[in-house]
Design a protein around this motif. Sequence first.
Motif, PDB file in Angstrom:
ATOM      1  N   ALA A   1      15.245  64.192  43.423  1.00 28.25           N
ATOM      2  CA  ALA A   1      15.537  63.151  44.414  1.00 28.25           C
ATOM      3  C   ALA A   1      14.763  63.393  45.707  1.00 28.25           C
ATOM      4  O   ALA A   1      14.211  62.466  46.304  1.00 28.25           O
ATOM      5  CB  ALA A   1      17.041  63.108  44.683  1.00 28.25           C
ATOM      6  N   MET A   2      14.710  64.648  46.142  1.00 29.64           N
ATOM      7  CA  MET A   2      13.991  64.991  47.366  1.00 29.64           C
ATOM      8  C   MET A   2      12.498  64.711  47.223  1.00 29.64           C
ATOM      9  O   MET A   2      11.850  64.237  48.154  1.00 29.64           O
ATOM     10  CB  MET A   2      14.204  66.465  47.710  1.00 29.64           C
TER      11      MET A   2
ATOM     12  N   LEU B   1      15.802  54.719  32.620  1.00 24.54           N
ATOM     13  CA  LEU B   1      15.188  53.413  32.844  1.00 24.54           C
ATOM     14  C   LEU B   1      14.262  53.417  34.052  1.00 24.54           C
ATOM     15  O   LEU B   1      13.221  52.761  34.050  1.00 24.54           O
ATOM     16  CB  LEU B   1      16.279  52.350  33.048  1.00 24.54           C
ATOM     17  N   GLU B   2      14.659  54.121  35.102  1.00 26.48           N
ATOM     18  CA  GLU B   2      13.904  54.123  36.358  1.00 26.48           C
ATOM     19  C   GLU B   2      13.661  55.554  36.826  1.00 26.48           C
ATOM     20  O   GLU B   2      14.285  56.024  37.779  1.00 26.48           O
ATOM     21  CB  GLU B   2      14.669  53.341  37.438  1.00 26.48           C
ATOM     22  N   PRO B   3      12.783  56.282  36.155  1.00 26.74           N
ATOM     23  CA  PRO B   3      12.570  57.698  36.517  1.00 26.74           C
ATOM     24  C   PRO B   3      11.970  57.901  37.897  1.00 26.74           C
ATOM     25  O   PRO B   3      11.984  59.011  38.410  1.00 26.74           O
ATOM     26  CB  PRO B   3      11.624  58.203  35.423  1.00 26.74           C
ATOM     27  N   GLY B   4      11.449  56.849  38.503  1.00 26.14           N
ATOM     28  CA  GLY B   4      10.861  56.987  39.829  1.00 26.14           C
ATOM     29  C   GLY B   4      11.793  56.626  40.962  1.00 26.14           C
ATOM     30  O   GLY B   4      11.398  56.644  42.125  1.00 26.14           O
ATOM     31  N   GLU B   5      13.062  56.299  40.663  1.00 27.97           N
ATOM     32  CA  GLU B   5      14.032  55.953  41.692  1.00 27.97           C
ATOM     33  C   GLU B   5      14.925  57.149  41.985  1.00 27.97           C
ATOM     34  O   GLU B   5      15.422  57.808  41.070  1.00 27.97           O
ATOM     35  CB  GLU B   5      14.876  54.753  41.258  1.00 27.97           C
ATOM     36  N   ALA B   6      15.175  57.391  43.259  1.00 32.54           N
ATOM     37  CA  ALA B   6      15.862  58.623  43.675  1.00 32.54           C
ATOM     38  C   ALA B   6      17.381  58.529  43.623  1.00 32.54           C
ATOM     39  O   ALA B   6      18.063  59.549  43.511  1.00 32.54           O
ATOM     40  CB  ALA B   6      15.431  59.001  45.098  1.00 32.54           C
ATOM     41  N   ASN B   7      17.955  57.334  43.719  1.00 31.48           N
ATOM     42  CA  ASN B   7      19.398  57.210  43.941  1.00 31.48           C
ATOM     43  C   ASN B   7      20.244  57.806  42.823  1.00 31.48           C
ATOM     44  O   ASN B   7      21.268  58.438  43.080  1.00 31.48           O
ATOM     45  CB  ASN B   7      19.777  55.746  44.156  1.00 31.48           C
TER      46      ASN B   7
ATOM     47  N   LYS C   1      26.562  44.479  29.351  1.00 33.38           N
ATOM     48  CA  LYS C   1      26.385  44.096  27.948  1.00 33.38           C
ATOM     49  C   LYS C   1      25.332  42.995  27.810  1.00 33.38           C
ATOM     50  O   LYS C   1      24.528  43.001  26.876  1.00 33.38           O
ATOM     51  CB  LYS C   1      27.721  43.618  27.374  1.00 33.38           C
ATOM     52  N   GLU C   2      25.347  42.049  28.762  1.00 34.73           N
ATOM     53  CA  GLU C   2      24.423  40.930  28.686  1.00 34.73           C
ATOM     54  C   GLU C   2      23.015  41.304  29.138  1.00 34.73           C
ATOM     55  O   GLU C   2      22.026  40.734  28.671  1.00 34.73           O
ATOM     56  CB  GLU C   2      24.940  39.768  29.540  1.00 34.73           C
ATOM     57  N   LEU C   3      22.929  42.272  30.062  1.00 28.74           N
ATOM     58  CA  LEU C   3      21.636  42.708  30.604  1.00 28.74           C
ATOM     59  C   LEU C   3      21.548  44.226  30.442  1.00 28.74           C
ATOM     60  O   LEU C   3      21.586  44.977  31.424  1.00 28.74           O
ATOM     61  CB  LEU C   3      21.526  42.317  32.083  1.00 28.74           C
ATOM     62  N   PRO C   4      21.426  44.715  29.211  1.00 30.30           N
ATOM     63  CA  PRO C   4      21.588  46.155  28.949  1.00 30.30           C
ATOM     64  C   PRO C   4      20.531  47.060  29.560  1.00 30.30           C
ATOM     65  O   PRO C   4      20.753  48.264  29.667  1.00 30.30           O
ATOM     66  CB  PRO C   4      21.553  46.224  27.416  1.00 30.30           C
ATOM     67  N   ASP C   5      19.400  46.528  29.963  1.00 35.65           N
ATOM     68  CA  ASP C   5      18.332  47.366  30.514  1.00 35.65           C
ATOM     69  C   ASP C   5      18.173  47.187  32.018  1.00 35.65           C
ATOM     70  O   ASP C   5      17.093  47.425  32.572  1.00 35.65           O
ATOM     71  CB  ASP C   5      17.006  47.049  29.821  1.00 35.65           C
ATOM     72  N   THR C   6      19.232  46.788  32.690  1.00 39.63           N
ATOM     73  CA  THR C   6      19.162  46.551  34.127  1.00 39.63           C
ATOM     74  C   THR C   6      19.744  47.752  34.869  1.00 39.63           C
ATOM     75  O   THR C   6      20.959  47.969  34.881  1.00 39.63           O
ATOM     76  CB  THR C   6      19.939  45.272  34.512  1.00 39.63           C
ATOM     77  N   ALA C   7      18.862  48.530  35.484  1.00 43.86           N
ATOM     78  CA  ALA C   7      19.277  49.780  36.120  1.00 43.86           C
ATOM     79  C   ALA C   7      20.248  49.529  37.271  1.00 43.86           C
ATOM     80  O   ALA C   7      21.189  50.307  37.480  1.00 43.86           O
ATOM     81  CB  ALA C   7      18.050  50.544  36.618  1.00 43.86           C
ATOM     82  N   GLU C   8      20.033  48.439  38.042  1.00 41.74           N
ATOM     83  CA  GLU C   8      20.895  48.185  39.198  1.00 41.74           C
ATOM     84  C   GLU C   8      22.338  47.945  38.777  1.00 41.74           C
ATOM     85  O   GLU C   8      23.276  48.398  39.445  1.00 41.74           O
ATOM     86  CB  GLU C   8      20.371  46.971  39.978  1.00 41.74           C
TER      87      GLU C   8
ATOM     88  N   GLN D   1       4.043  53.157  27.542  1.00 43.35           N
ATOM     89  CA  GLN D   1       4.826  51.979  27.903  1.00 43.35           C
ATOM     90  C   GLN D   1       6.311  52.308  27.953  1.00 43.35           C
ATOM     91  O   GLN D   1       7.060  51.745  28.752  1.00 43.35           O
ATOM     92  CB  GLN D   1       4.582  50.849  26.885  1.00 43.35           C
ATOM     93  N   GLY D   2       6.747  53.226  27.103  1.00 44.19           N
ATOM     94  CA  GLY D   2       8.153  53.615  27.076  1.00 44.19           C
ATOM     95  C   GLY D   2       8.512  54.720  28.049  1.00 44.19           C
ATOM     96  O   GLY D   2       9.652  55.185  28.058  1.00 44.19           O
ATOM     97  N   GLY D   3       7.544  55.165  28.839  1.00 43.58           N
ATOM     98  CA  GLY D   3       7.823  56.191  29.831  1.00 43.58           C
ATOM     99  C   GLY D   3       7.701  57.605  29.315  1.00 43.58           C
ATOM    100  O   GLY D   3       7.989  58.566  30.047  1.00 43.58           O
ATOM    101  N   ASP D   4       7.276  57.784  28.062  1.00 44.83           N
ATOM    102  CA  ASP D   4       7.096  59.130  27.501  1.00 44.83           C
ATOM    103  C   ASP D   4       5.673  59.584  27.819  1.00 44.83           C
ATOM    104  O   ASP D   4       4.791  59.629  26.953  1.00 44.83           O
ATOM    105  CB  ASP D   4       7.339  59.107  25.998  1.00 44.83           C
ATOM    106  N   PHE D   5       5.448  59.932  29.101  1.00 44.67           N
ATOM    107  CA  PHE D   5       4.109  60.284  29.546  1.00 44.67           C
ATOM    108  C   PHE D   5       3.649  61.623  28.973  1.00 44.67           C
ATOM    109  O   PHE D   5       2.450  61.870  28.851  1.00 44.67           O
ATOM    110  CB  PHE D   5       4.063  60.306  31.075  1.00 44.67           C
ATOM    111  N   ASP D   6       4.593  62.484  28.628  1.00 41.81           N
ATOM    112  CA  ASP D   6       4.235  63.779  28.057  1.00 41.81           C
ATOM    113  C   ASP D   6       3.499  63.585  26.730  1.00 41.81           C
ATOM    114  O   ASP D   6       2.396  64.115  26.513  1.00 41.81           O
ATOM    115  CB  ASP D   6       5.498  64.617  27.860  1.00 41.81           C
TER     116      ASP D   6
END
Length: 591
Positions: A502-503, A470-476, A435-442, A65-70
């Motif tokens: 990214a590629m 937060l978003e390991p699957g986003e390339a930007n 600060k108000e939305l600390p987990d918002t990648a955008e 759930q936390g993204g620690d797939f290893d």
Amino acid sequence: MNLYSLVFGSFLLAPLYSGLLNAAPNPLASDQQVEHIYLRSGELPEVSLSADIMYRVLVAEVAAQGGDFDTASQTFLDLARDTLDPRFAEKSFQLSMVDYNQSRALRAAREWNSLAPENPEAKATVLALEASAGNTKGMAQALRQRINSATNKEQAIIQAMSLSGRMVDPRLALEVLEEAIPPELRQLQVAHLALSDVAWAAQRPARALYEARQALERSPDSEAAAQRVLEYGLHVDVETALKETSAVVQQNPDMRKLQLLLISRFVDHRKFNEALALIDAMQVRNPEDFDLLYTKAEVLMRAQRYDEAIQGLDEFISVQSQRRRSVNDGVSNALAGISDARLLLVRIAEERKDYAEAIRQLDLIEEPMLRFQSRVHRAVLEARSGDLKKAQRTLDALGTQDRQEQAVVALTRAAIYREAGRTDNAITVLERANKELPDTAEVKYDLGMLYERQGRYPEFEKLMREVIELEPGEANAYNALGYTLAEQNRNLDEAQDLLEQAMELDPANPYILDSVGWYLFRVGDYQAAAEYLERSYAIMPVADVAAHLGEVYWVDGRPEQAKQVWAEALAQDPTNEALLSTLKRLGVTLP
């Protein structure tokens, strides 16, 4: 069902499990559903639910759930070996694939197959992974055996294509599928379609086109084959592909999907008259197909024939309004159609810089799902009209329903300030939102890019790394951080790793292609740099890319090519800062 099975179900059939099933889709789950024999309650291993097993399951689930797939995949693999339950091994395989850990995925798949030897899914997974590691013979033979023994040969070929498609290397997948399909079945249309798609995935467009043409020759009324001839053919010879598809349409005037696809491709290649002629022909045959009014308006807008587009959209809105009056909104898509038409009218007004008309059209949109979006867009248009205070009041008046809408308002407010040249105000807005939305990648990404613009590189890097976490699957974020390191000519090994990631995530993105090209320039590989930058410039012919491409040509001893690219870009964007600074730094004066 024993207690262990009950607990297993409560944890491993949770939302995370259903989402991760997409990492290893079952191509056999169609008309011929395969029953997983080992999932029958009577055949589960009899294992007592100890505190240790419970704890390890929880650790693995929380890690996933936390993204620690290893950690999660290794824990599930260890559980499979300790409990002899194949579901743990399957879960480990899925998480390993999400984590791009090919070696562990293979170990987990082998464990899964060993624990569930009668499960065809497990067997196919092992074969696919071993084939990706170079052992293609076993998989090809297994797939051919399945095809030969199948009653439904066509379905078996489709399954073989899906299974070979799991391989990491699509070129090997093509070799496997070619060997798997028996010679006596190669003339089936489905065989040609399967080979066509796999060849396309292997980046062999000429072969993909050949197979698609063979499929169409065997079934001239196959819309699926005709679509492939068009799509794959465009990457071989544009004019021939458009001509061939036009001929198919003439012979099969009822192929609506193909005709709409051809219209789209005509527009992509700026053949607006051909697209409009095809729409007119479709309207003659189907005068009640009112959606064609909207399609025609879209083409007219792309052709910048705005008055005609507006006339067509007004007619479309009139027709759909009549439908709304005669048919209940709950069973009609008329309201959605009207909303789409209004949004297209907004785009036309924006193209004409008629912001008042664009705002008027936004205010006419009744679709409830679009109200929030429309108000946000209204604020942007008010700002572009020069009334920043009014734009901010519009945003202030918005009632946000959730954290996502809060983030949209903050990002829009910051964008309005940024476009107005008030970067400090934009940063203040985003810092508060962060600060108000600390987990918002955008929010973190936009704030990081503003820091980069101001030369605040430590803060920029910190935020990009947070976005990646937060978003390991986003390339930007990978691209932004990798490009900045390459631009500053530091930590080039890390820049390479970031840009490779990214590629892998977005291989056709022109911004990423530009970044990779610039990295290769920094490490002195001018030929490869030029190739990537040429690809980027072909997709996105803007001055920033031209500045990079021209500099590679210049340093590589191709000054005339450099000047040509620079001159073209300067004519389109004479004030571009990146291009002008490049010319000044290199001491180049263009005629």
